[in-house]
Design a protein around this motif. Sequence first.
Motif, PDB file in Angstrom:
ATOM      1  N   SER A  82       0.811  -1.293  -0.245  1.00 53.93           N
ATOM      2  CA  SER A  82      -0.232   0.043   0.003  1.00 53.93           C
ATOM      3  C   SER A  82       0.984   1.252   0.152  1.00 53.93           C
ATOM      4  CB  SER A  82      -1.073   0.140   1.154  1.00 53.93           C
ATOM      5  OG  SER A  82      -0.347   0.187   2.508  1.00 53.93           O
ATOM      6  N   GLY A  83       2.002   1.142   0.956  1.00 52.67           N
ATOM      7  CA  GLY A  83       2.897   2.364   0.714  1.00 52.67           C
ATOM      8  C   GLY A  83       3.642   2.709  -0.557  1.00 52.67           C
ATOM      9  N   LEU A  84       3.973   1.551  -1.300  1.00 52.09           N
ATOM     10  CA  LEU A  84       4.605   1.685  -2.511  1.00 52.09           C
ATOM     11  C   LEU A  84       3.521   2.180  -3.641  1.00 52.09           C
ATOM     12  CD1 LEU A  84       6.935  -1.540  -2.871  1.00 52.09           C
ATOM     13  CD2 LEU A  84       7.838   0.929  -2.683  1.00 52.09           C
ATOM     14  N   GLY A  85       2.257   1.629  -3.539  1.00 52.72           N
ATOM     15  CA  GLY A  85       1.339   2.236  -4.126  1.00 52.72           C
ATOM     16  C   GLY A  85       0.939   3.645  -4.145  1.00 52.72           C
ATOM     17  N   VAL A  86       0.813   4.033  -2.929  1.00 44.65           N
ATOM     18  CA  VAL A  86       0.685   5.494  -2.511  1.00 44.65           C
ATOM     19  C   VAL A  86       1.858   6.376  -3.109  1.00 44.65           C
ATOM     20  CG1 VAL A  86       0.707   7.330  -0.960  1.00 44.65           C
ATOM     21  CG2 VAL A  86      -0.815   5.157  -0.569  1.00 44.65           C
ATOM     22  N   TRP A  87       3.051   5.822  -2.984  1.00 49.36           N
ATOM     23  CA  TRP A  87       4.291   6.618  -3.669  1.00 49.36           C
ATOM     24  C   TRP A  87       4.310   6.551  -5.213  1.00 49.36           C
ATOM     25  CZ3 TRP A  87       8.816   5.102  -6.359  1.00 49.36           C
ATOM     26  CH2 TRP A  87       9.700   6.076  -6.198  1.00 49.36           C
ATOM     27  N   LEU A  88       3.804   5.731  -5.715  1.00 47.06           N
ATOM     28  CA  LEU A  88       3.345   5.641  -7.272  1.00 47.06           C
ATOM     29  C   LEU A  88       2.405   6.611  -7.603  1.00 47.06           C
ATOM     30  CD1 LEU A  88       4.286   1.929  -8.025  1.00 47.06           C
ATOM     31  CD2 LEU A  88       5.774   4.041  -8.473  1.00 47.06           C
ATOM     32  N   ILE A  89       1.242   6.618  -6.742  1.00 40.39           N
ATOM     33  CA  ILE A  89       0.095   7.190  -7.926  1.00 40.39           C
ATOM     34  C   ILE A  89      -0.380   8.411  -6.862  1.00 40.39           C
ATOM     35  CG2 ILE A  89      -0.670   5.037  -8.582  1.00 40.39           C
ATOM     36  CD1 ILE A  89      -2.816   5.112  -6.805  1.00 40.39           C
ATOM     37  N   ALA A  90      -0.021   8.528  -5.671  1.00 38.36           N
ATOM     38  CA  ALA A  90      -0.405  10.019  -5.033  1.00 38.36           C
ATOM     39  C   ALA A  90       0.137  11.199  -5.990  1.00 38.36           C
ATOM     40  CB  ALA A  90       0.130  10.087  -3.653  1.00 38.36           C
ATOM     41  N   PRO A  91      -0.631  12.429  -5.796  1.00 35.36           N
ATOM     42  CA  PRO A  91      -0.042  13.541  -6.573  1.00 35.36           C
ATOM     43  C   PRO A  91       1.336  13.904  -5.955  1.00 35.36           C
ATOM     44  CG  PRO A  91      -2.488  13.768  -5.774  1.00 35.36           C
ATOM     45  CD  PRO A  91      -1.899  12.514  -5.052  1.00 35.36           C
ATOM     46  N   SER A  92       1.897  14.685  -6.862  1.00 35.22           N
ATOM     47  CA  SER A  92       3.389  15.008  -6.735  1.00 35.22           C
ATOM     48  C   SER A  92       3.395  16.038  -5.501  1.00 35.22           C
ATOM     49  CB  SER A  92       4.071  15.579  -8.114  1.00 35.22           C
ATOM     50  OG  SER A  92       4.100  14.621  -8.951  1.00 35.22           O
ATOM     51  N   ALA A  93       4.457  16.042  -4.615  1.00 34.67           N
ATOM     52  CA  ALA A  93       4.770  17.027  -3.522  1.00 34.67           C
ATOM     53  C   ALA A  93       3.681  16.792  -2.552  1.00 34.67           C
ATOM     54  CB  ALA A  93       4.780  18.623  -4.118  1.00 34.67           C
ATOM     55  N   THR A  94       3.044  15.621  -2.323  1.00 30.32           N
ATOM     56  CA  THR A  94       2.158  15.434  -1.386  1.00 30.32           C
ATOM     57  C   THR A  94       2.681  14.396  -0.524  1.00 30.32           C
ATOM     58  OG1 THR A  94       1.082  13.723  -2.515  1.00 30.32           O
ATOM     59  CG2 THR A  94      -0.065  15.926  -2.568  1.00 30.32           C
ATOM     60  N   VAL A  95       2.240  14.397   0.718  1.00 31.57           N
ATOM     61  CA  VAL A  95       2.908  13.639   1.786  1.00 31.57           C
ATOM     62  C   VAL A  95       1.596  12.817   2.605  1.00 31.57           C
ATOM     63  CG1 VAL A  95       4.060  13.280   4.023  1.00 31.57           C
ATOM     64  CG2 VAL A  95       5.003  15.000   2.642  1.00 31.57           C
TER      65      VAL A  95
END
Length: 184
Positions: A82-95
């Motif tokens: 889930s973490g890798l998925g978020v890292w890949l598909i979340a908007p840029s410059a978001t935490v």
Amino acid sequence: MLGLLWLLVLVDWLLPWALTSWGIEARSWSGLVPGVVVAPLLHVGAGHLVSNMVPLVLMGVVAALRDWRGFVVASGVIVVLSGLGVWLIAPSATVTVGASGVVFGYFGYLVGRGVFVRQFGDIALSVVVVVVYGSLVWGVFPQEAHVSWQAHLCGLLAGLLAAFGLARRERALVARARVERSGF
């Protein structure tokens, strides 16, 4: 574990810098590690933790009681994927921080056990989980700007994948137990 989550919220509130900055920063190498591992432990405040706490504890305990070894493996799979998925598909410059990816992962894992293991207890449990927490599924769609639907979606998929991967082992254990009981 719940005590640790509350302690981190308290420490984050007391410190002059935000621990939440250690979350998953989309497509940033510095946001990948330790972000993927620590993001589920970090919350934006008490309200954020409270919203994750009850389903996290209930589904986590149920999953652990059903099969604690599978639960440990599934938890690792859910956190990492889930973490890798978020890292890949979340908007840029978001935490992204919070345990909601793990909550959705446990939901997917428990439902997936019923589908893939196909034992009466797992099927019954997955039906109960869907009845009680089925409305979670709407969280995989974008709704609120500050809520990570990406974590929800990736957690759900990671939980289903963990259930699928562990189902073969579970079916083999059940078949072996049947053979041993039959005396052959």
